[in-house]
Design an enzyme around this catalytic site. Structure first.
Site, PDB file in Angstrom:
ATOM      1  N   ASP A 246       9.071  10.349  -7.241  1.00  0.00           N
ATOM      2  CA  ASP A 246       7.833   9.699  -6.831  1.00  0.00           C
ATOM      3  C   ASP A 246       7.405  10.257  -5.476  1.00  0.00           C
ATOM      4  O   ASP A 246       8.173  10.227  -4.515  1.00  0.00           O
ATOM      5  CB  ASP A 246       8.084   8.188  -6.726  1.00  0.00           C
ATOM      6  CG  ASP A 246       6.807   7.396  -6.525  1.00  0.00           C
ATOM      7  OD1 ASP A 246       5.838   7.962  -6.015  1.00  0.00           O
ATOM      8  OD2 ASP A 246       6.796   6.212  -6.881  1.00  0.00           O
TER       9      ASP A 246
ATOM     10  N   ARG B 274      13.251   6.986   1.898  1.00  0.00           N
ATOM     11  CA  ARG B 274      11.898   7.447   2.238  1.00  0.00           C
ATOM     12  C   ARG B 274      11.928   7.863   3.708  1.00  0.00           C
ATOM     13  O   ARG B 274      11.664   7.068   4.605  1.00  0.00           O
ATOM     14  CB  ARG B 274      10.868   6.353   1.978  1.00  0.00           C
ATOM     15  CG  ARG B 274      10.811   5.958   0.504  1.00  0.00           C
ATOM     16  CD  ARG B 274       9.778   4.899   0.211  1.00  0.00           C
ATOM     17  NE  ARG B 274       9.824   4.500  -1.192  1.00  0.00           N
ATOM     18  CZ  ARG B 274       9.075   3.527  -1.723  1.00  0.00           C
ATOM     19  NH1 ARG B 274       8.232   2.854  -0.960  1.00  0.00           N
ATOM     20  NH2 ARG B 274       9.180   3.238  -3.009  1.00  0.00           N
TER      21      ARG B 274
ATOM     22  N   GLN C   7      14.260  -1.830  -4.365  1.00  0.00           N
ATOM     23  CA  GLN C   7      13.181  -2.400  -5.162  1.00  0.00           C
ATOM     24  C   GLN C   7      13.696  -2.874  -6.516  1.00  0.00           C
ATOM     25  O   GLN C   7      14.666  -2.335  -7.034  1.00  0.00           O
ATOM     26  CB  GLN C   7      12.083  -1.353  -5.440  1.00  0.00           C
ATOM     27  CG  GLN C   7      11.213  -1.008  -4.287  1.00  0.00           C
ATOM     28  CD  GLN C   7      10.064  -0.100  -4.687  1.00  0.00           C
ATOM     29  OE1 GLN C   7       9.167   0.127  -3.889  1.00  0.00           O
ATOM     30  NE2 GLN C   7      10.065   0.448  -5.880  1.00  0.00           N
TER      31      GLN C   7
ATOM     32  N   ASP D 194      -1.983  -4.165  -5.738  1.00  0.00           N
ATOM     33  CA  ASP D 194      -0.870  -4.595  -4.892  1.00  0.00           C
ATOM     34  C   ASP D 194      -0.893  -6.105  -4.700  1.00  0.00           C
ATOM     35  O   ASP D 194      -1.971  -6.697  -4.549  1.00  0.00           O
ATOM     36  CB  ASP D 194      -0.954  -3.950  -3.503  1.00  0.00           C
ATOM     37  CG  ASP D 194      -0.641  -2.458  -3.513  1.00  0.00           C
ATOM     38  OD1 ASP D 194      -0.228  -1.941  -4.567  1.00  0.00           O
ATOM     39  OD2 ASP D 194      -0.831  -1.826  -2.464  1.00  0.00           O
TER      40      ASP D 194
ATOM     41  N   GLU E 190       3.088  -6.687   2.292  1.00  0.00           N
ATOM     42  CA  GLU E 190       3.018  -6.211   0.910  1.00  0.00           C
ATOM     43  C   GLU E 190       4.340  -6.468   0.197  1.00  0.00           C
ATOM     44  O   GLU E 190       5.407  -6.132   0.701  1.00  0.00           O
ATOM     45  CB  GLU E 190       2.706  -4.715   0.882  1.00  0.00           C
ATOM     46  CG  GLU E 190       2.558  -4.148  -0.518  1.00  0.00           C
ATOM     47  CD  GLU E 190       2.292  -2.656  -0.518  1.00  0.00           C
ATOM     48  OE1 GLU E 190       2.718  -1.981  -1.481  1.00  0.00           O
ATOM     49  OE2 GLU E 190       1.674  -2.149   0.455  1.00  0.00           O
TER      50      GLU E 190
ATOM     51  N   SER F  39       3.682  -3.224  -5.696  1.00  0.00           N
ATOM     52  CA  SER F  39       2.644  -2.311  -6.166  1.00  0.00           C
ATOM     53  C   SER F  39       2.889  -2.106  -7.653  1.00  0.00           C
ATOM     54  O   SER F  39       4.025  -1.865  -8.074  1.00  0.00           O
ATOM     55  CB  SER F  39       2.730  -0.976  -5.423  1.00  0.00           C
ATOM     56  OG  SER F  39       1.797  -0.057  -5.949  1.00  0.00           O
TER      57      SER F  39
END
Length: 375
Positions: free
Chosen positions: A74, A132, A147, A275, A288, A291
């Protein structure tokens, strides 16, 4: 316009001076660290079981590393600014495998639906871990990411905004119920200075938010919106809006942000994705959680890659599989685990619910505000 442009891709606040303004003064954690871990794992178990029941998902194993030439990793956006950790693997091979640490399992999950032989209406969920490295590290962004990455097989008839909204409502109900459950078992979480978790989400298209706050960049628009609606699902993230910019950059090869989806005041809106954002009463700003979206078809994949200048991706195995109808139509998303714990456990910093690396400058700011991060 430069402020809008700079707000499109990179998450995070971008300076530690601004982070210091966001973090609360005279902070006191609601739960001590060990008790917080007890609550965290109770929430984790509740959400995983709740998602399985609400969306018909089975927990499965998920890769931490993938081949670089698979096209499965991703890239999170479409400007190429966030690249994965790469390394050669396979000691003794004539040519070592060029491997990447995943940034999310978004594309792998869709291929995995075929691997696990999921029928229409069945899906998978994963306890995904990722790196990330190109995030700005602040109070709610870490280089280490966890996640619930889920994916569900659907039919052509399911590729609608109503189907997406139904899935979003089910996810929100699971998250909210987890928060209510946690407050029952840990009464200190029912701190009167924090409001109850909202019962319902407000669905709103990114174009509507732009019309409400036309001069504000994206994050400021979201902050203003959440002052009125403390839990929202923003539809259509990735498609270009009336001001010439997308609400936020979104990768071109998983969520469908180009398909016409709804009409508002006689105008056609686009996007089958979005989102979940909430108002965080601890930091008093946007937060947030998830997504998600209906995934691209072979036609929308080609269109979105053309718009993004990334048609060279079409030669990669993942993209060829979509073009050749070798993997199923699907809906899916990622729900940030640490982000969710942070919200439900009323913490000021991601580092109170997850262990990662943090810059010395950030740790110094936290120490002054009585925020103790885990390392």
């Amino acid at each position: 316009m430069q402020e809008k442009r700079s707000d499109l891709a990179g998450p995070g606040i971008s300076t530690y001076e601004e982070v210091s303004k966001v973090l609360p003064e005279n902070y006191k954690a609601v739960l001590p660290p060990l008790k917080r871990m007890e609550a965290l794992y109770m929430i984790k178990d509740f959400i995983e079981k709740g998602l399985a029941e609400a969306l018909n998902l089975q927990m499965v194993q998920v890769p931490l590393i993938v081949r670089e030439d698979s096209g499965v990793n991703d890239y999170l956006d479409r400007d190429g600014s966030r690249t994965p950790v790469e390394f050669p693997a396979g000691l003794g091979l004539p040519k070592r495998i060029e491997a990447q640490v995943v940034q999310a399992a978004t594309k792998w999950k869709r291929m995995a639906l075929a691997q696990f032989d999921c029928a229409v209406g069945q899906g998978i969920n994963t306890d995904m871990r990722a790196i990330r490295k190109d995030y700005f590290l602040d109070h709610d962004h870490s280089a280490y990411v966890d996640q619930w990455d889920w994916e569900k097989r659907i039919s052509e008839e399911d590729r609608t905004l109503d189907y997406l909204k139904d899935a979003v409502r089910k996810i929100w109900n699971v998250i909210r119920d987890a928060g209510v459950m946690a407050k029952t078992h840990f009464p200190d979480l029912a701190d009167p200075k924090y409001p109850d978790f909202p019962e319902e989400l407000k669905f709103i298209h990114a174009e509507e938010i732009l019309a409400m706050y036309p001069d504000l960049p994206r994050k400021q628009r979201e902050n203003k919106l959440l002052e009125t609606y403390p839990a929202v699902f923003i539809i259509g993230i990735g498609s270009v809006l009336k001001d010439g910019y997308p609400h936020e950059m979104r990768a071109a090869d998983y969520d469908d942000w180009i398909t016409p989806s709804t009409t508002i005041n006689g105008e056609q809106m686009h996007g089958l994705n979005g989102d979940i954002l909430v108002y965080n009463p601890v930091t008093k700003r946007r937060h947030e959680l998830s997504s998600m979206g209906v995934r691209v078809t072979k036609d929308t994949l080609k269109t979105q890659l053309e718009l993004s200048g990334q048609t060279d991706f079409l030669k990669l195995p993942y993209h060829r599989a979509i073009l050749n109808d070798e993997i199923p139509l699907s809906i899916g998303g990622g729900i940030g685990q640490a982000r969710t714990y942070m919200y439900l456990l009323r913490t000021a910093h991601l580092g109170e619910v997850t262990v990662s690396i943090w810059p010395d400058e950030l740790k110094a700011i936290c120490a002054k505000k009585n925020i103790h991060v885990l390392e």
